[in-house]
Design a protein around this motif. Sequence first.
Motif, PDB file in Angstrom:
ATOM      1  N   ARG A 169       0.855  -1.193   0.000  1.00 55.90           N
ATOM      2  CA  ARG A 169       0.000   0.000   0.000  1.00 55.90           C
ATOM      3  C   ARG A 169       0.888   1.239   0.000  1.00 55.90           C
ATOM      4  NH1 ARG A 169      -4.157  -1.403   4.830  1.00 55.90           N
ATOM      5  NH2 ARG A 169      -5.042   0.633   4.333  1.00 55.90           N
ATOM      6  N   ARG A 181       3.051   4.264   0.544  1.00 54.71           N
ATOM      7  CA  ARG A 181       3.741   4.713   1.760  1.00 54.71           C
ATOM      8  C   ARG A 181       3.773   6.232   1.902  1.00 54.71           C
ATOM      9  NH1 ARG A 181       2.954  -0.202   2.935  1.00 54.71           N
ATOM     10  NH2 ARG A 181       4.640  -1.718   2.916  1.00 54.71           N
ATOM     11  N   GLY A 239      -2.081   5.188   2.022  1.00 58.70           N
ATOM     12  CA  GLY A 239      -2.123   3.732   2.145  1.00 58.70           C
ATOM     13  C   GLY A 239      -2.982   3.054   1.091  1.00 58.70           C
ATOM     14  N   GLY A 286       4.134  -8.478   8.312  1.00 52.83           N
ATOM     15  CA  GLY A 286       3.075  -7.514   8.603  1.00 52.83           C
ATOM     16  C   GLY A 286       1.902  -8.094   9.352  1.00 52.83           C
ATOM     17  N   ARG A 299      -4.329  -5.852   7.225  1.00 52.69           N
ATOM     18  CA  ARG A 299      -4.234  -5.404   5.830  1.00 52.69           C
ATOM     19  C   ARG A 299      -2.984  -4.566   5.581  1.00 52.69           C
ATOM     20  NH1 ARG A 299      -8.769  -2.024   4.960  1.00 52.69           N
ATOM     21  NH2 ARG A 299      -7.874  -1.714   2.918  1.00 52.69           N
ATOM     22  N   SER A 300      -2.115  -4.507   6.583  1.00 55.04           N
ATOM     23  CA  SER A 300      -0.850  -3.779   6.424  1.00 55.04           C
ATOM     24  C   SER A 300       0.253  -4.806   6.209  1.00 55.04           C
ATOM     25  CB  SER A 300      -0.553  -2.953   7.682  1.00 55.04           C
ATOM     26  OG  SER A 300      -1.643  -2.116   7.984  1.00 55.04           O
ATOM     27  N   ILE A 332       7.694  -1.381   6.886  1.00 51.24           N
ATOM     28  CA  ILE A 332       7.532   0.069   6.805  1.00 51.24           C
ATOM     29  C   ILE A 332       8.748   0.735   7.457  1.00 51.24           C
ATOM     30  CG2 ILE A 332       5.994  -0.018   8.870  1.00 51.24           C
ATOM     31  CD1 ILE A 332       4.949   2.576   6.696  1.00 51.24           C
ATOM     32  N   PHE A 346       5.055  -4.406   9.755  1.00 48.70           N
ATOM     33  CA  PHE A 346       3.943  -3.768  10.457  1.00 48.70           C
ATOM     34  C   PHE A 346       3.608  -4.611  11.680  1.00 48.70           C
ATOM     35  CE2 PHE A 346       3.305  -1.966   6.245  1.00 48.70           C
ATOM     36  CZ  PHE A 346       2.896  -0.671   6.528  1.00 48.70           C
ATOM     37  N   ASP A 402      -0.128  -0.207  12.351  1.00 46.46           N
ATOM     38  CA  ASP A 402      -0.992  -0.821  11.350  1.00 46.46           C
ATOM     39  C   ASP A 402      -1.998   0.256  10.936  1.00 46.46           C
ATOM     40  OD1 ASP A 402      -2.810  -3.039  10.189  1.00 46.46           O
ATOM     41  OD2 ASP A 402      -4.059  -2.269  11.806  1.00 46.46           O
ATOM     42  N   TYR A 403      -2.234   0.381   9.651  1.00 50.74           N
ATOM     43  CA  TYR A 403      -3.100   1.469   9.164  1.00 50.74           C
ATOM     44  C   TYR A 403      -4.450   1.479   9.877  1.00 50.74           C
ATOM     45  CZ  TYR A 403       0.175   2.008   5.251  1.00 50.74           C
ATOM     46  OH  TYR A 403       1.298   2.220   4.489  1.00 50.74           O
TER      47      TYR A 403
END
Length: 518
Positions: free
Chosen positions: A151, A153, A157, A330, A333-334, A338, A356, A400-401
């Motif tokens: 996603r 960065r 995202g 991760g 959904r992340s 990162i 993540f 995590d987003y």
Amino acid sequence: MTVTIYVPSDSGALALGADKVAKAVSKEISDRGLDARIVRNGSRGLYWLEPMVEVETEGGRVAYGPVSSKDVPGLFEAGFLSGHARVKRLGNPEEIPFLARQTRLTFARVGITDPLSLEDYEAHGGLAGLRNAVAMTPANIVAQVTDSGLRGRGGAGFPTGIKWKTVLDTASDRKYIVCNADEGDSATFADRMIMEGDPFVLIEGMVIAGIATGATKGFVYIRSEYPHAVATMEKAVEIARKASLLGVNVLGSPNAFDIEIRVGAGAYVCGEETSLLNSLEGKRGIVRAKPPLPAIQGLFGKPTVINNVISLASVPIIMDRGATFYKDFGMGRSRGTIPIQIAGNVKHGGLFEAAFGMTLGEIVEEIGGGTATGRPVKAVQVGGPLGAYFPPSLFDTPFDYEAFAAKDGLIGHAGITVFDDSADMLKQARFAMEFCAIESCGKCTPCRIGSTRGVETIDKIAQNIEPQKNLALVTDLCNTMKFGSLCALGGFTPYPVMSAINHFPEDFRPAATAVAAE
Ligand SMILES: Cc1cc2nc3c(=O)[nH]c(=O)nc-3n(C[C@H](O)[C@H](O)[C@H](O)COP(=O)(O)O)c2cc1C
Ligand code: SF4
């Protein structure tokens, strides 16, 4: 055997005297008639140890830091070249806990290779992803990137593969890849470190994006405050052209792709993708209404992929090791890793690439080592000037987003600014509104007018003028900005403001406290 000594040429290291150190090392080599050479590498990202100098010894690399030019003669005297000098000796850099705890995928080569040596790049795994890509169909490349879960960065995202698919599926005689290297967020420097420390990984990522979508031209839009990154990228593009990594037949394939470096003029809003496109076209950096999406009508009205530096620089490893390899890191959904940038009032500031899922508390307290002042942490702002302030009670939030969004925060470009207990959160809230007022492109009313009214209203609270009424007014204003602004500058400024009010209410009644104490 010639001994290699690594002295970073990264801006952060330069600011701390790396050039002087390199000069002193060079002098010692020639005065002593030694068989040694200096490589100007990127930074490992352990900024409190910069300038961090490394020597390639028989037993592997030995790091020293922070080294000043004055230390250099003594180091040579004490057996620096064989790694025996004891002063400022850090040992094997890979074993320094800050580095040992990382998962370096995107930053795998940064600090290790000579940034402008294509041979070094290839020797350390570079171009393997592109070689795989040229043998694949565009649709298959897009599918790999989609499956990897990568996603964007840059802040929002958004899934990179889906963006690429839209460009691939939009027929046009010309398409573009635009790399967003405006890196305007406070506490962020990951893009700069890649451009200065491993520029070919970005070039490789852009070429793959071009082949995947049918784009033949790429632009890297770099903020003007990054002269070293601009210079390194320009040299790297030149080298890439000579080596047919760029040009009419990329690596001997039928694919054509070339890159141009462009320098911004210093507006935060020019990091917003449509504003950036206007700026690239030579127009005023003002936000465009969407739709049309840039993927359909972007630069000069043509289908355009706009991706952040880290998004693009993460593609080569995905194409090399496969979507599953990347996706296995991760949480939720992340997916993948990162590069977290730790800054502000913190003991160990620097770049920490991790999968993540680490908690904010682990990052700030364990990795960052707490505040530089030694005082308790009061707040951390995650996600740049538009990110929320989190108190230590939210330190169990995983990186995590979705987890951050659930707590009214955002990860953004993964910059973390640490504040100790001397921070005044009312001043920070005012700063957020003032920042928005100064940087607003002026296109929509909630942001242009709202931010100025926001500053005035917070000033009234500070002066104890009808504090309750004015607090309600700021909250109302934030709602208007959040839901009525055209882009995230006006739309996200409420995050730092409201998080400061909600998590640190005591800072918004200074005069009331004074009255109560009377
Ligand atoms: C005010 C504002 C500033 C932004 N600044 C940047 C920036 O400096 N760098 C960046 O990559 N994205 C920035 N963005 C996000 C971009 O609009 C866009 O989402 C991003 O470039 C898309 O790339 P990605 O999908 O790879 O993240 C900004 C957004 C806003 C609203
Ligand atoms: S929110 Fe602010 S920066 Fe964004 S379009 Fe509106 S005025 Fe411009």
